[in-house]
Design a protein around this motif. Structure first.
Motif, PDB file in Angstrom:
ATOM      1  N   PRO A  60       0.791  -1.285   0.023  1.00  0.00           N
ATOM      2  CA  PRO A  60       0.262  -0.252   0.306  1.00  0.00           C
ATOM      3  C   PRO A  60       0.994   1.379   0.089  1.00  0.00           C
ATOM      4  N   VAL A  61       2.009   1.040   0.242  1.00  0.00           N
ATOM      5  CA  VAL A  61       3.318   2.387   0.377  1.00  0.00           C
ATOM      6  C   VAL A  61       4.437   2.226  -0.516  1.00  0.00           C
ATOM      7  N   LEU A  62       4.722   3.543  -1.867  1.00  0.00           N
ATOM      8  CA  LEU A  62       6.260   2.375  -1.890  1.00  0.00           C
ATOM      9  C   LEU A  62       6.870   4.181  -1.929  1.00  0.00           C
ATOM     10  N   THR A  63       7.899   3.757  -2.295  1.00  0.00           N
ATOM     11  CA  THR A  63       9.223   4.485  -2.678  1.00  0.00           C
ATOM     12  C   THR A  63       8.635   5.270  -4.553  1.00  0.00           C
ATOM     13  N   ALA A  64       9.519   6.300  -4.652  1.00  0.00           N
ATOM     14  CA  ALA A  64       9.725   6.895  -5.998  1.00  0.00           C
ATOM     15  C   ALA A  64      10.128   5.977  -7.214  1.00  0.00           C
ATOM     16  N   GLY A  65      10.963   5.043  -6.282  1.00  0.00           N
ATOM     17  CA  GLY A  65      12.197   3.961  -7.462  1.00  0.00           C
ATOM     18  C   GLY A  65      10.688   3.243  -7.531  1.00  0.00           C
ATOM     19  N   GLY A  66      10.455   2.705  -6.448  1.00  0.00           N
ATOM     20  CA  GLY A  66       8.426   1.213  -6.729  1.00  0.00           C
ATOM     21  C   GLY A  66       7.887   1.958  -7.591  1.00  0.00           C
ATOM     22  N   VAL A  67       7.292   2.568  -7.647  1.00  0.00           N
ATOM     23  CA  VAL A  67       6.105   3.298  -8.554  1.00  0.00           C
ATOM     24  C   VAL A  67       7.361   3.138 -10.289  1.00  0.00           C
ATOM     25  N   ALA A  68       8.488   3.796  -9.887  1.00  0.00           N
ATOM     26  CA  ALA A  68       8.486   3.609 -11.640  1.00  0.00           C
ATOM     27  C   ALA A  68       9.070   2.697 -11.780  1.00  0.00           C
ATOM     28  N   ARG A  69       9.419   1.814 -11.805  1.00  0.00           N
ATOM     29  CA  ARG A  69       9.798   0.233 -11.864  1.00  0.00           C
ATOM     30  C   ARG A  69       8.114  -0.554 -12.300  1.00  0.00           C
ATOM     31  N   ALA A  70       7.211  -0.358 -11.309  1.00  0.00           N
ATOM     32  CA  ALA A  70       6.167  -0.541 -11.272  1.00  0.00           C
ATOM     33  C   ALA A  70       5.195   0.043 -12.401  1.00  0.00           C
ATOM     34  N   LEU A  71       4.972   0.946 -12.842  1.00  0.00           N
ATOM     35  CA  LEU A  71       4.112   1.410 -14.290  1.00  0.00           C
ATOM     36  C   LEU A  71       5.433   1.687 -15.583  1.00  0.00           C
ATOM     37  N   GLU A  72       6.983   1.472 -15.677  1.00  0.00           N
ATOM     38  CA  GLU A  72       7.526   1.328 -16.286  1.00  0.00           C
ATOM     39  C   GLU A  72       7.587   2.856 -16.684  1.00  0.00           C
ATOM     40  N   TYR A  73       8.040   3.840 -15.306  1.00  0.00           N
ATOM     41  CA  TYR A  73       8.269   5.297 -16.090  1.00  0.00           C
ATOM     42  C   TYR A  73      10.033   5.973 -15.557  1.00  0.00           C
ATOM     43  N   PRO A  74      10.023   6.851 -16.171  1.00  0.00           N
ATOM     44  CA  PRO A  74      11.478   7.533 -16.268  1.00  0.00           C
ATOM     45  C   PRO A  74      10.895   7.969 -14.823  1.00  0.00           C
ATOM     46  N   ARG A  75      11.966   7.698 -14.217  1.00  0.00           N
ATOM     47  CA  ARG A  75      12.605   8.468 -12.684  1.00  0.00           C
ATOM     48  C   ARG A  75      11.896   9.658 -12.120  1.00  0.00           C
ATOM     49  N   GLU A  76      12.466  10.525 -13.048  1.00  0.00           N
ATOM     50  CA  GLU A  76      12.477  12.313 -13.079  1.00  0.00           C
ATOM     51  C   GLU A  76      10.725  12.435 -13.200  1.00  0.00           C
ATOM     52  N   THR A  77      10.253  11.533 -14.189  1.00  0.00           N
ATOM     53  CA  THR A  77       9.389  12.140 -14.152  1.00  0.00           C
ATOM     54  C   THR A  77       8.641  11.661 -12.712  1.00  0.00           C
ATOM     55  N   VAL A  78       8.551  10.438 -12.558  1.00  0.00           N
ATOM     56  CA  VAL A  78       7.514  10.486 -11.168  1.00  0.00           C
ATOM     57  C   VAL A  78       7.694  11.207 -10.197  1.00  0.00           C
ATOM     58  N   ASP A  79       9.146  11.119  -9.901  1.00  0.00           N
ATOM     59  CA  ASP A  79       9.466  12.137  -8.575  1.00  0.00           C
ATOM     60  C   ASP A  79       8.589  13.688  -9.209  1.00  0.00           C
ATOM     61  N   GLU A  80       8.130  14.224  -9.761  1.00  0.00           N
ATOM     62  CA  GLU A  80       7.715  15.602 -10.393  1.00  0.00           C
ATOM     63  C   GLU A  80       6.121  15.391  -9.931  1.00  0.00           C
ATOM     64  N   GLN A  81       5.231  14.312 -10.577  1.00  0.00           N
ATOM     65  CA  GLN A  81       4.547  13.743 -10.318  1.00  0.00           C
ATOM     66  C   GLN A  81       3.393  13.582  -9.716  1.00  0.00           C
ATOM     67  N   LEU A  82       4.760  13.144  -8.477  1.00  0.00           N
ATOM     68  CA  LEU A  82       4.077  12.625  -6.748  1.00  0.00           C
ATOM     69  C   LEU A  82       3.859  13.552  -6.437  1.00  0.00           C
ATOM     70  N   GLU A  83       5.305  14.671  -6.750  1.00  0.00           N
ATOM     71  CA  GLU A  83       4.928  15.730  -5.088  1.00  0.00           C
ATOM     72  C   GLU A  83       3.810  16.667  -6.233  1.00  0.00           C
ATOM     73  N   ALA A  84       3.642  16.784  -7.350  1.00  0.00           N
ATOM     74  CA  ALA A  84       2.082  17.346  -8.277  1.00  0.00           C
ATOM     75  C   ALA A  84       1.014  16.234  -7.722  1.00  0.00           C
ATOM     76  N   LEU A  85       0.999  15.234  -7.009  1.00  0.00           N
ATOM     77  CA  LEU A  85      -0.158  14.702  -6.301  1.00  0.00           C
ATOM     78  C   LEU A  85      -0.067  15.189  -5.050  1.00  0.00           C
ATOM     79  N   GLU A  86       1.040  15.482  -4.473  1.00  0.00           N
ATOM     80  CA  GLU A  86       0.394  15.720  -3.091  1.00  0.00           C
ATOM     81  C   GLU A  86       0.387  16.869  -2.962  1.00  0.00           C
ATOM     82  N   ALA A  87       0.714  17.899  -4.072  1.00  0.00           N
ATOM     83  CA  ALA A  87       0.257  19.280  -3.385  1.00  0.00           C
ATOM     84  C   ALA A  87      -1.953  19.224  -3.945  1.00  0.00           C
ATOM     85  N   ALA A  88      -1.574  17.503  -4.593  1.00  0.00           N
ATOM     86  CA  ALA A  88      -3.346  18.368  -4.443  1.00  0.00           C
ATOM     87  C   ALA A  88      -3.878  17.413  -3.601  1.00  0.00           C
ATOM     88  N   GLY A  89      -3.263  16.951  -2.799  1.00  0.00           N
ATOM     89  CA  GLY A  89      -3.998  15.934  -2.092  1.00  0.00           C
ATOM     90  C   GLY A  89      -4.394  15.025  -2.068  1.00  0.00           C
TER      91      GLY A  89
END
Length: 641
Positions: A60-89
């Motif tokens: 139920p909890v993941l690091t940014a690296g874990g999200v990137a590996r699971a979805l095969e997304y670039p790590r830099e993109t995941v870092d930025e977009q997780l911060e955006a999701l956090e800002a959105a609550g």
């Protein structure tokens, strides 16, 4: 007397970090998070995409690296977009020692309120959160419910024997069931299941035109590399061809056991006797799950009905008898159970009294339906009576005993149909696989489903840690060794006071108190003014006491180990296990099962002497029931002066 320090006994789902990524082939377009562009760097991570990443990772909890590996997304993109999701609550972050940041949804119920299936193909495990009834029904066709945490979490294991006995005519049909249950395709797991499916079709026993038995293999290679390496002159006379061996008479069960243990179950297609026809009609309607058991038995011709006490295995067995429609031999552990089978057959079927016989130390009548004890059926001087009659069906009640040396001899009685019954086909000597080789594959419904549907009540289980009743026993325990320590702890006189306390706390309950030691049983019976039912109690006296309890004319019995399986105890509202914690997991199941019935509110108390090995024994015995879905509590007991 007061209780304190309440806690729960739980279990670990056992999810490893190295198997958290689903195979790439399993990722359909529909499961991918929404995208705004074909360019990988422009992929947009949504909350739904984050949930998918959690599902694939099994956490139920993941690091940014874990999200990137699971979805095969670039790590830099995941870092930025997780911060955006956090800002959105929509997600939140938390700094931890092993990684700079972990992320989780702000509303975790979005993750937990729906069914989620996580597959671990290397371990052949399936973890399901909040499974729907359909999913559990599909999983039961090829997997074994190994554990449940009592909070909508289920862990299934896919074992070889589950695949071998899957109720399908082809592997393609089984694969469709797997995909329906998992909601995805797991190539690695399916490859392994297919290999097991093929193993179950490599050998078969057939009857030659001249009447003797032949072991056939699918190929000369499998015959030479497996059967002829494992079997010897005790099993076969000689080869007939590259793929056929002539089987020694009476060695069939041993051959099936040897090859089963080698990972190759044998398909028994011998033309065994079907016995004289015998019309049997049920006077009761089978429940849906009981009818499913009978249908699966009728397809295979053999099997073991596995279900909790109170689930109606005996009635389902009568349904199997009606299906076979032939003369039947029923094997039981004791004459008390023989008598009870006789009564149930008269009450639940169209059989007349002169069609049913009992064969044991008290009676010796062989009739179209004969109920015999294992001991008698296995004796050479009696066995010819059973061998000479052609039985359409042999029923092995309490079949968990079959692997033992005394009971095994009864399995030489061969029939076209073999059926076992057991609440818990497990053995502490790990010989339970022999049950399925000697009788048939397991057929059953998971306990949790029966609890949920109201067919069987889920009792409340509580382990009570009782202090010593006096210093003399406590000192004796400290200076004792080995088995003597166990005996002293089991007979702790402080338990007598706790039994009295529990009975006074539940004054309106019908209660059974279980003990392992005659001396302790007599002391408790005297303290609570109740009869003590043991192996020393004459059969007629046992019958009278049990009938009085069944008719609500008696509210309390103290019972020795004779009550575990040798007699059919009536159900009770309250069960107190004063000793016997060094016994098997099966014994714990049997004793807890005395409270299982459709009406709820049953209680099971297990008394363990505090600070002794009984604490570990109690947890071991009841964790087996906890994995079947029951809630197990713990309480420390203080005895007031």
């Amino acid at each position: 007397m007061t209780d304190n320090s309440s806690s729960s006994v739980g279990s670990d789902d056992g999810i490893d970090a190295d198997e958290t990524t689903a195979p790439a082939d399993d990722r359909s377009d529909a499961s991918q998070p929404e995208t705004e562009s074909d360019d990988e760097t422009e992929r947009s991570l949504t909350l739904a995409g984050f949930h998918d990443a959690c599902q694939r990772a099994g956490r139920p909890v993941l690091t940014a690296g874990g999200v990137a590996r699971a979805l095969e997304y670039p790590r830099e993109t995941v870092d930025e977009q997780l911060e955006a999701l956090e800002a959105a609550g929509e997600v939140e972050s938390l700094s931890v020692s092993t990684d700079p940041v972990v992320w989780y949804p702000s509303e975790l119920e979005d993750l937990t309120d729906r069914e989620r299936v996580v597959v671990f193909p290397k371990r052949r495990e399936i973890v399901v959160d909040r499974p729907e009834q359909f999913t559990r029904a599909q999983l039961s066709q090829f997997a074994h419910l190994a554990d449940t945490n009592g909070e909508n979490g289920y862990r299934y294991e896919v074992r070889p024997e589950d695949v071998w006995q899957a109720p399908h005519d082809s592997f393609d049909a089984l694969a469709r069931t797997m995909r329906q249950a998992l909601g995805q395709r797991s190539d690695e797991l399916e490859d392994w299941v297919e290999s097991q499916w093929d193993r179950a079709r490599q050998f078969r026993l057939v009857t030659h035109d001249d009447g003797y038995t032949v072991l056939e293999a699918q190929s000369a290679e499998i015959m030479g590399n497996v059967a002829r390496q494992k079997l010897d002159e005790e099993h076969v006379h000689a080869p007939i061809s590259e793929t056929e061996d002539w089987v020694r008479e009476g060695a069939e069960a041993a051959i099936k056991r040897v090859l089963y243990e080698a990972g190759y179950p044998v398909d028994d297609q011998r033309e065994l006797a079907t016995g004289e026809e015998l019309s049997i009609e049920l006077q009761v309607r089978l429940r849906d799950y009981q009818q499913t058991w009978v249908d699966r038995f009728s397809e295979a011709g053999e099997g073991v009905f596995v279900g909790p006490p109170g689930s109606g295995k005996t009635v389902a067995a009568m349904g199997a008898m009606a299906h076979v429609g032939g003369e039947t031999l029923i094997l039981v552990p004791s004459r008390d159970l023989a008598r009870q089978w006789n009564e149930e057959l008269l009450a639940q079927t169209s059989l007349e009294a002169d069609q049913i016989g009992q064969y044991h130390g008290g009676q010796k009548n062989v009739r179209p339906v004969t109920i015999a004890t294992y001991q008698i059926a296995g004796m050479d001087r009696h066995r010819s009576l059973f061998d000479d009659r052609e039985w359409g069906l042999v029923v092995f009640d309490e079949c968990q005993h079959v692997p033992s040396d005394v009971y095994r001899r009864s399995t030489h009685l061969q029939s076209r149909h073999r059926l076992g019954l057991s609440a818990s086909p497990i053995r502490e000597d790990d010989r339970q696989t022999e049950i399925f080789t000697l009788v048939g594959p397991p057929i059953g419904t998971d306990w949790e489903a029966l609890f949920e549907d109201g067919f069987v009540a889920e009792p409340e289980l509580e382990i009570r840690y009782v202090p010593w009743g006096d210093d003399e026993q406590a000192n004796a325990y400290g200076s004792a060794d080995g088995r003597e320590k166990y005996r002293i702890a089991a007979r702790n006189r402080g338990k007598v006071d706790d039994v009295r306390y529990l009975l006074s706390a539940h004054p309106d309950s019908k209660a059974l108190v279980f003990v392992d030691y005659l001396e302790q049983g007599r002391a408790i019976a005297e303290a609570v003014d109740a009869p003590f039912l043991s192996g020393e109690t004459p059969h007629h006296e046992r019958r009278r006491l049990l009938e009085e309890f069944r008719r609500n004319e008696r509210e309390l019995l103290v019972v020795s180990r004779v009550g575990d399986e040798g007699i059919d105890l009536p159900t009770a509202d309250l069960a107190i296990i004063a000793s016997g914690l060094g016994g098997s997991r099966r014994q714990g199941t049997q004793r807890a099962g005395r409270t299982m019935r459709p009406a709820g509110g049953a209680l099971v108390y297990v008394l363990a002497t505090r600070g002794t090995r009984e604490e570990d024994f109690a947890r071991k015995q009841l964790q087996h029931l906890g994995r079947k879905g029951m809630t197990v509590r713990e309480q420390n007991v203080d005895i007031e002066d």
